[in-house]
Write a protein that holds these residues in place. Structure first.
Motif, PDB file in Angstrom:
ATOM      1  N   ALA A 129      28.340 -11.644 -21.307  1.00 12.45           N
ATOM      2  CA  ALA A 129      27.667 -11.117 -22.497  1.00 12.45           C
ATOM      3  C   ALA A 129      26.172 -10.973 -22.202  1.00 12.45           C
ATOM      4  N   PHE A 130      25.575 -11.991 -21.588  1.00  6.45           N
ATOM      5  CA  PHE A 130      24.134 -11.907 -21.293  1.00  6.45           C
ATOM      6  C   PHE A 130      23.852 -10.851 -20.219  1.00  6.45           C
ATOM      7  N   GLU A 131      24.742 -10.764 -19.238  1.00  6.14           N
ATOM      8  CA  GLU A 131      24.572  -9.749 -18.190  1.00  6.14           C
ATOM      9  C   GLU A 131      24.567  -8.349 -18.816  1.00  6.14           C
ATOM     10  N   ARG A 132      25.462  -8.097 -19.759  1.00  8.12           N
ATOM     11  CA  ARG A 132      25.551  -6.779 -20.410  1.00  8.12           C
ATOM     12  C   ARG A 132      24.356  -6.556 -21.348  1.00  8.12           C
ATOM     13  N   LEU A 133      24.038  -7.587 -22.158  1.00 10.29           N
ATOM     14  CA  LEU A 133      22.937  -7.430 -23.124  1.00 10.29           C
ATOM     15  C   LEU A 133      21.623  -7.133 -22.418  1.00 10.29           C
ATOM     16  N   ALA A 134      21.393  -7.790 -21.289  1.00  7.11           N
ATOM     17  CA  ALA A 134      20.131  -7.590 -20.565  1.00  7.11           C
ATOM     18  C   ALA A 134      19.949  -6.125 -20.205  1.00  7.11           C
ATOM     19  N   ARG A 135      21.041  -5.420 -19.970  1.00  3.77           N
ATOM     20  CA  ARG A 135      20.965  -4.019 -19.549  1.00  3.77           C
ATOM     21  C   ARG A 135      21.115  -3.056 -20.727  1.00  3.77           C
ATOM     22  N   HIS A 136      21.195  -3.592 -21.918  1.00  3.04           N
ATOM     23  CA  HIS A 136      21.365  -2.743 -23.112  1.00  3.04           C
ATOM     24  C   HIS A 136      20.430  -3.189 -24.234  1.00  3.04           C
ATOM     25  N   PRO A 137      19.127  -2.841 -24.094  1.00  2.00           N
ATOM     26  CA  PRO A 137      18.162  -3.271 -25.117  1.00  2.00           C
ATOM     27  C   PRO A 137      18.526  -2.748 -26.509  1.00  2.00           C
ATOM     28  N   GLU A 138      19.174  -1.567 -26.563  1.00  5.35           N
ATOM     29  CA  GLU A 138      19.520  -1.006 -27.878  1.00  5.35           C
ATOM     30  C   GLU A 138      20.548  -1.900 -28.584  1.00  5.35           C
ATOM     31  N   VAL A 139      21.433  -2.530 -27.795  1.00  8.10           N
ATOM     32  CA  VAL A 139      22.424  -3.432 -28.398  1.00  8.10           C
ATOM     33  C   VAL A 139      21.720  -4.710 -28.868  1.00  8.10           C
ATOM     34  N   GLN A 140      20.782  -5.199 -28.042  1.00  4.13           N
ATOM     35  CA  GLN A 140      20.019  -6.388 -28.462  1.00  4.13           C
ATOM     36  C   GLN A 140      19.280  -6.124 -29.768  1.00  4.13           C
ATOM     37  N   ALA A 141      18.673  -4.935 -29.863  1.00  9.06           N
ATOM     38  CA  ALA A 141      17.879  -4.623 -31.061  1.00  9.06           C
ATOM     39  C   ALA A 141      18.766  -4.628 -32.300  1.00  9.06           C
ATOM     40  N   ARG A 142      19.951  -4.045 -32.178  1.00  9.38           N
ATOM     41  CA  ARG A 142      20.831  -3.982 -33.354  1.00  9.38           C
ATOM     42  C   ARG A 142      21.397  -5.369 -33.673  1.00  9.38           C
ATOM     43  N   LEU A 143      21.658  -6.127 -32.630  1.00  9.30           N
ATOM     44  CA  LEU A 143      22.171  -7.482 -32.829  1.00  9.30           C
ATOM     45  C   LEU A 143      21.155  -8.330 -33.616  1.00  9.30           C
ATOM     46  N   ALA A 144      19.874  -8.085 -33.321  1.00 10.89           N
ATOM     47  CA  ALA A 144      18.817  -8.858 -33.976  1.00 10.89           C
ATOM     48  C   ALA A 144      18.761  -8.595 -35.481  1.00 10.89           C
ATOM     49  N   GLN A 145      19.384  -7.495 -35.942  1.00  8.88           N
ATOM     50  CA  GLN A 145      19.377  -7.221 -37.390  1.00  8.88           C
ATOM     51  C   GLN A 145      20.348  -8.121 -38.156  1.00  8.88           C
ATOM     52  N   GLY A 146      21.204  -8.834 -37.420  1.00  7.72           N
ATOM     53  CA  GLY A 146      22.036  -9.862 -38.050  1.00  7.72           C
ATOM     54  C   GLY A 146      23.264  -9.383 -38.794  1.00  7.72           C
ATOM     55  N   GLU A 147      23.734  -8.156 -38.512  1.00  7.45           N
ATOM     56  CA  GLU A 147      24.958  -7.660 -39.175  1.00  7.45           C
ATOM     57  C   GLU A 147      26.178  -8.378 -38.595  1.00  7.45           C
ATOM     58  N   PRO A 148      26.975  -9.085 -39.412  1.00  2.05           N
ATOM     59  CA  PRO A 148      28.122  -9.812 -38.867  1.00  2.05           C
ATOM     60  C   PRO A 148      29.143  -8.901 -38.171  1.00  2.05           C
ATOM     61  N   ASP A 149      29.371  -7.683 -38.718  1.00  2.00           N
ATOM     62  CA  ASP A 149      30.371  -6.799 -38.096  1.00  2.00           C
ATOM     63  C   ASP A 149      29.929  -6.353 -36.708  1.00  2.00           C
ATOM     64  N   TYR A 150      28.612  -6.170 -36.570  1.00  2.00           N
ATOM     65  CA  TYR A 150      28.121  -5.730 -35.261  1.00  2.00           C
ATOM     66  C   TYR A 150      28.257  -6.871 -34.243  1.00  2.00           C
ATOM     67  N   LEU A 151      27.953  -8.081 -34.686  1.00  6.87           N
ATOM     68  CA  LEU A 151      28.097  -9.250 -33.805  1.00  6.87           C
ATOM     69  C   LEU A 151      29.547  -9.348 -33.320  1.00  6.87           C
ATOM     70  N   ASP A 152      30.454  -9.176 -34.245  1.00  6.64           N
ATOM     71  CA  ASP A 152      31.870  -9.219 -33.896  1.00  6.64           C
ATOM     72  C   ASP A 152      32.219  -8.116 -32.895  1.00  6.64           C
TER      73      ASP A 152
END
Ligand code: HEM
Length: 424
Positions: free
Chosen positions: A268-291
């Motif tokens: 998960a960290f390996e993928r997130l590091a290469r996808h800042p756009e996913v990190q940014a959306r994750l930071a918004q705290g939407e439970p469905d997106y986290l899932d």
């Protein structure tokens, strides 16, 4: 009876590909030979036929355990896993064990453990600065979670003693050369031989576990850990489990759940590091997106690549009649990389889970399927969600821009550089 086609290269070469570059190896054999494909590695004594089409995968999961047992694949773990272990049993005994385990793993009960996991994750992540090898840190964190939530360790002394015993025991099974040397020389050549050292470590670990079980029986904590839930189990005849039985259940959960969760989180960290756009959306705290992020990590980088069964009698799968004596496997990795089911399959795109129509759920099989589907799946998903939620405020970048390739570490597939990232 003919086996499906597959590479003709010597088993030693196929084993090297399987171990060192599993993703490229699987993609290579699939591109060349299609589905199914037969591979020959030292991983199993028999040739193994890999299936990835959803219909064939379903047929593998539906095989009768009397003629296609899964327990034998774990046989080498018997000295550690114990004779009541769900991992080693098949048929009626296996189902009885699953019924006992399923109650404690109910989704509702898992949610009650979430705050403790969040707490442990937050403490771990607070120390992250600069270069972090996430696989190492996740092995540490998922073990802490195991000890607290599954084993119900209550104080620093219990934690320390269990941690040390597990480290020495697992050290014996984690390194592949060591496991191979133990299987080859499975005789006890004294306390200094690999097998002798392993046996002594298991004995020490057992003594600690049995002590822990005795303490919890004396002072039960109502539902405060999986161990206390396991202690409340009653089988179909109204019997309570013995200490030895509980010990084997705890070890099965440790073996099934520790490295697999650590590997999945490191990916998960390996993928997130290469996808800042996913990190940014994750930071918004939407439970469905986290899932969706959790589901997508488990899809593109499943920690277990296959769910194997040994055929004791001929079986018909996807139109092939396969002889007794071969291994057949649902190839989780290839199944979740099929372009016909997952458009742009290699891309890490959590959004696909929020689109309409959503992806076909039956093709998402990181936890296997059928009667042997991962018993800890609700726990694993809860743990991944809580850790990634706790990490959503961090800024994570890759140490090197190229994606990490996969390599095998014992039973799981991990990022080759340990999921190294830069934090901050
Ligand atoms: C993301 C993490 C995990 C992944 C990817 C994973 C995946 C799997 C897979 C593929 C199987 C084998 C299915 C088969 O052979 O058909 C399995 C079995 C199992 N897993 Fe997990 N697992 C994970 C986490 C856990 C956790 C956290 C636990 C326990 C706390 C656990 C406990 C087990 C057990 C006990 C089995 C054996 C089930 C049986 O034989 O009936 N797993 N897991």
């Amino acid at each position: 009876m003919e086996l499906p086609p597959g590479p003709r290269s010597p088993a030693v070469w196929q084993t090297a590909g399987w171990m060192v570059r599993p993703a490229a190896f699987l993609r290579g054999v699939h591109d060349r030979f299609g589905d199914p494909v037969t591979i020959r590695t030292y991983w199993t004594e028999q040739p193994m036929v890999l299936f990835s089409h959803p219909d064939a995968v379903r047929e593998v999961f539906a095989l009768d355990p009397a003629t296609a047992p899964a327990g034998q694949s774990w046989e080498f773990l018997r000295p550690f896993a114990g004779s009541h272990s769900i991992l080693l049993l098949d048929g009626e005994e296996h189902l009885r064990e699953r019924r006992l385990l399923q109650g404690p793993f109910h989704g509702e009960r898992m949610r009650a453990f979430a705050p403790l996991v969040t707490d442990l994750a937050t403490r771990e992540l607070e120390a992250w600065r600069g270069r972090v090898v996430t696989l190492e840190r996740m092995r540490h964190l998922t073990l802490e979670v195991m000890l607290r939530v599954v084993f119900g360790a209550r104080d620093e002394l219990e934690l320390r003693r269990l941690r040390e015993a597990i480290d020495t025991t697992l050290e014996g099974v984690r390194s592949m050369p060591r496991v191979l040397s133990m299987i080859v020389v499975r005789r006890d050549l004294g306390p200094r031989s690999p097998w002798g050292r392993f046996r002594i470590a298991v004995e020490r670990f057992d003594a600690l576990l049995l002590e822990l079980v005795a303490r919890r029986r004396a002072e039960p904590g109502v539902g405060d850990s999986l161990l206390s839930l396991l202690l409340e189990q009653v089988d179909d005849e109204g019997n309570r489990p013995t200490d030895r039985h509980i010990r084997d259940q705890l070890v099965a959960l440790l073996v099934g759940g520790h490295d697999s969760s650590a590997a999945s989180l490191a990916w998960a960290f390996e993928r997130l590091a290469r996808h800042p756009e996913v990190q940014a959306r994750l930071a918004q705290g939407e439970p469905d997106y986290l899932d969706a992020v959790v589901k997508e990590v488990l899809r593109v980088r499943p920690a277990l690549t296959i769910a194997p069964r040994l055929l004791l009698a001929p079986a018909r799968i996807a139109g092939w009649t396969l002889p007794a004596g071969v291994q057949v496997a649902a190839c989780l990795w290839l199944a979740m990389r099929r372009e016909d089911i997952w458009p742009d399959a290699a891309a890490f795109r959590p959004e696909r889970w929020l689109e309409h129509p959503p992806p076909e759920r039956r093709a998402w099989i990181p936890f296997g399927g059928g009667v042997r589907r991962c018993a800890g799946a609700p726990f694993a998903e809860m743990e991944m969600r809580e850790v990634l939620r706790a990490a959503s405020g961090l800024r994570i970048t890759p140490v090197r821009p190229e994606s990490e390739r996969a390599r095998r570490s014992m039973l799981v597939v991990v990022p080759a550089r340990g999921g190294e990232v830069r934090v901050g």
